[in-house]
Design an enzyme around this catalytic site. Structure first.
Site, PDB file in Angstrom:
ATOM      1  N   LYS A 206       0.831  -1.211   0.000  1.00  0.00           N
ATOM      2  CA  LYS A 206       0.000   0.000   0.000  1.00  0.00           C
ATOM      3  C   LYS A 206       0.860   1.253   0.000  1.00  0.00           C
ATOM      4  CE  LYS A 206      -4.242  -1.683   2.172  1.00  0.00           C
ATOM      5  NZ  LYS A 206      -5.152  -1.529   3.321  1.00  0.00           N
TER       6      LYS A 206
ATOM      7  N   LYS B 235      -5.173 -10.203  -6.740  1.00  0.00           N
ATOM      8  CA  LYS B 235      -6.303 -10.420  -5.835  1.00  0.00           C
ATOM      9  C   LYS B 235      -7.502  -9.548  -6.225  1.00  0.00           C
ATOM     10  CE  LYS B 235      -6.129  -8.650  -1.742  1.00  0.00           C
ATOM     11  NZ  LYS B 235      -5.773  -8.232  -0.387  1.00  0.00           N
TER      12      LYS B 235
ATOM     13  N   LYS C  28     -11.151  -4.168  -3.473  1.00  0.00           N
ATOM     14  CA  LYS C  28     -12.042  -3.013  -3.480  1.00  0.00           C
ATOM     15  C   LYS C  28     -11.431  -1.848  -4.229  1.00  0.00           C
ATOM     16  CE  LYS C  28     -13.855  -3.905   1.156  1.00  0.00           C
ATOM     17  NZ  LYS C  28     -13.608  -3.630   2.581  1.00  0.00           N
TER      18      LYS C  28
HETATM   19  P1  AMP Z   1     -11.081  -6.051   3.759  1.00  0.00           P
HETATM   20  O1  AMP Z   1     -12.020  -5.727   2.686  1.00  0.00           O
HETATM   21  O2  AMP Z   1      -9.658  -5.849   3.350  1.00  0.00           O
HETATM   22  O3  AMP Z   1     -11.436  -5.421   5.044  1.00  0.00           O
HETATM   23  O4  AMP Z   1     -11.211  -7.623   3.969  1.00  0.00           O
HETATM   24  C1  AMP Z   1     -12.229  -8.214   4.730  1.00  0.00           C
HETATM   25  C2  AMP Z   1     -12.121  -9.718   4.688  1.00  0.00           C
HETATM   26  O5  AMP Z   1     -12.281 -10.200   3.352  1.00  0.00           O
HETATM   27  C3  AMP Z   1     -10.778 -10.279   5.188  1.00  0.00           C
HETATM   28  O6  AMP Z   1     -11.013 -11.449   5.951  1.00  0.00           O
HETATM   29  C4  AMP Z   1     -10.057 -10.617   3.909  1.00  0.00           C
HETATM   30  O7  AMP Z   1      -9.128 -11.654   4.082  1.00  0.00           O
HETATM   31  C5  AMP Z   1     -11.188 -11.043   2.996  1.00  0.00           C
HETATM   32  N1  AMP Z   1     -10.853 -10.813   1.580  1.00  0.00           N
HETATM   33  C6  AMP Z   1     -10.626  -9.612   0.983  1.00  0.00           C
HETATM   34  N2  AMP Z   1     -10.338  -9.786  -0.323  1.00  0.00           N
HETATM   35  C7  AMP Z   1     -10.381 -11.120  -0.557  1.00  0.00           C
HETATM   36  C8  AMP Z   1     -10.176 -11.933  -1.727  1.00  0.00           C
HETATM   37  N3  AMP Z   1      -9.883 -11.400  -2.924  1.00  0.00           N
HETATM   38  N4  AMP Z   1     -10.312 -13.274  -1.593  1.00  0.00           N
HETATM   39  C9  AMP Z   1     -10.625 -13.832  -0.401  1.00  0.00           C
HETATM   40  N5  AMP Z   1     -10.836 -13.126   0.725  1.00  0.00           N
HETATM   41  C10 AMP Z   1     -10.710 -11.786   0.655  1.00  0.00           C
END
Ligand code: AMP
Ligand code: TRP
Length: 332
Positions: free
Chosen positions: A111, A194, A197
């Site tokens: 990041k 990956k 968002k």
């Molecule tokens: P975040 O949106 O970064 O707060 O992620 C929230 C949850 O979603 C966390 O447990 C991440 O590990 C999971 N997560 C985010 N992106 C992915 C992805 N591309 N594949 C699987 N899990 C994800």
């Protein structure tokens, strides 16, 4: 008894990766113990946020939890910033965290390398706050996607460092639960990246707010190769985009990639994508519809969050008092 904690950042664009890597598993584990599901808005501001959007994104993230099947009667659902003990414990744990451990964190490196403006203390110490989120409730299990593995190892190391420094076994070492077939959902435009968002192409992800037409279009446009689906996993794994679509299919249907290949080997992508679209729409559209209904009554979401915050504060205050006693802080 198990205590389960997990969280997601209210940064908009909740997507299929969040659902398959995290939310869907939270719904599964909510029977296994006492659960807290947090909307981690303190983490969200480690990158710039629009204040008006942030508040609403917190409600929308909570709506996604509920729409996916989190039972708000049994579990505690709350915004992180409504429980001040998270930041207090974060400070205390920071005093047990060597810089060398933080320097290894790949998420910070990724990041902050995108912009000099992101070389910030908050982003750097992000994993310490995450450790505080987890340890504050003496959590035993943390269901997350694969990308959080390194942060989870750090949380365990910090718990052990605190216990060692104070000669206590106060904090249990939390276990990551990286479950299901899709622990890392990849971008629909690039099978080596990956699903995220923050990807500037909306075609790279399926958002939980997408309608059936948007889902169909994104899957139709998803990058693939020209070959039909192979019969073996070994061959599939050499083809990242094909592997990703099969993985998504397997996870959405509570199956495995091997089982999907058994029925779909030899299929052309034109057909497989149609089947995947039908499946994705069938599984996601009820969630999207419920999210929309919930978002039509933000006051009700606010009541749920306020109730959750009250319960979380109660537990958190008790533990923080105990931690402060261990550390030797004055108390009147
Ligand atoms: P975040 O949106 O970064 O707060 O992620 C929230 C949850 O979603 C966390 O447990 C991440 O590990 C999971 N997560 C985010 N992106 C992915 C992805 N591309 N594949 C699987 N899990 C994800
Ligand atoms: N860092 C996590 C993510 O980006 C979100 C998070 C913050 C979290 N605190 C947590 C996840 C505690 C699990 C437990 O996905």
């Amino acid at each position: 008894m198990r205590r389960i904690f997990s969280g997601m950042q209210p940064t908009g664009n909740l997507h299929l990766g969040n659902y398959l890597g995290a939310l869907k598993n939270w719904v599964k584990v909510q029977q296994d113990g006492e659960c807290l599901f947090c909307v981690v808005d303190l983490h969200a501001i480690t990158v710039p946020q629009d204040p008006h959007k942030l508040r609403n994104a917190t409600r929308e993230t909570a709506a996604a939890y509920i729409a996916a099947g989190i039972d708000t009667k049994r579990n505690i659902l709350f915004p992180q910033s409504a429980v001040p003990a998270h930041t207090e414990l974060g400070w205390i744990l920071g005093t047990q965290t060597p810089l060398g451990w933080l320097n290894r964190m790949t998420q910070f490196k990724e990041k902050s390398s995108k912009s000099r403006d992101l070389e910030l203390l908050g982003l750097y110490s992000y994993p310490v706050l995450m450790a505080a989120d987890i340890l504050l409730y003496k959590t035993t299990h943390v269901p997350v996607g694969e990308d959080q593995k390194q942060h989870m190892e750090l949380a365990r190391d910090i718990a052990a460092a605190f216990n060692r420094a104070y000669g206590t076994e106060y904090f249990p070492l939390p276990e990551p639960q990286i479950m299901g077939e899709a622990t890392r959902v990849m971008s629909l435009r690039d099978g080596t990246k990956k699903m995220s968002k923050s990807d500037e192409s909306d075609y790279s992800r399926i958002n939980l707010t997408d309608d059936a037409d948007a889902i169909a279009l994104k899957i139709r446009k998803a990058k693939t190769d020209a070959e039909p689906l192979p019969p073996t996993l070994a061959e599939l794994e050499k083809r990242p985009e094909a592997d990703n679509l099969v993985t998504i299919y397997a996870a959405l249907s509570d199956s495995t990639r091997a089982a999907v290949l058994k029925t779909s080997a030899g299929a052309q992508f034109s057909q497989f994508k149609k089947d995947l679209t039908d499946l994705a729409v069938a599984k996601l559209s009820p969630i999207t519809a419920t999210m929309r209904e919930l978002m039509a009554d933000p006051a009700e979401i606010d009541r749920t969050l306020a109730k959750g915050a009250e319960k979380a504060n109660h537990l958190a205050a008790k533990h923080l008092r105990e931690v402060k006693d261990i550390v030797g802080f004055w108390r009147g």
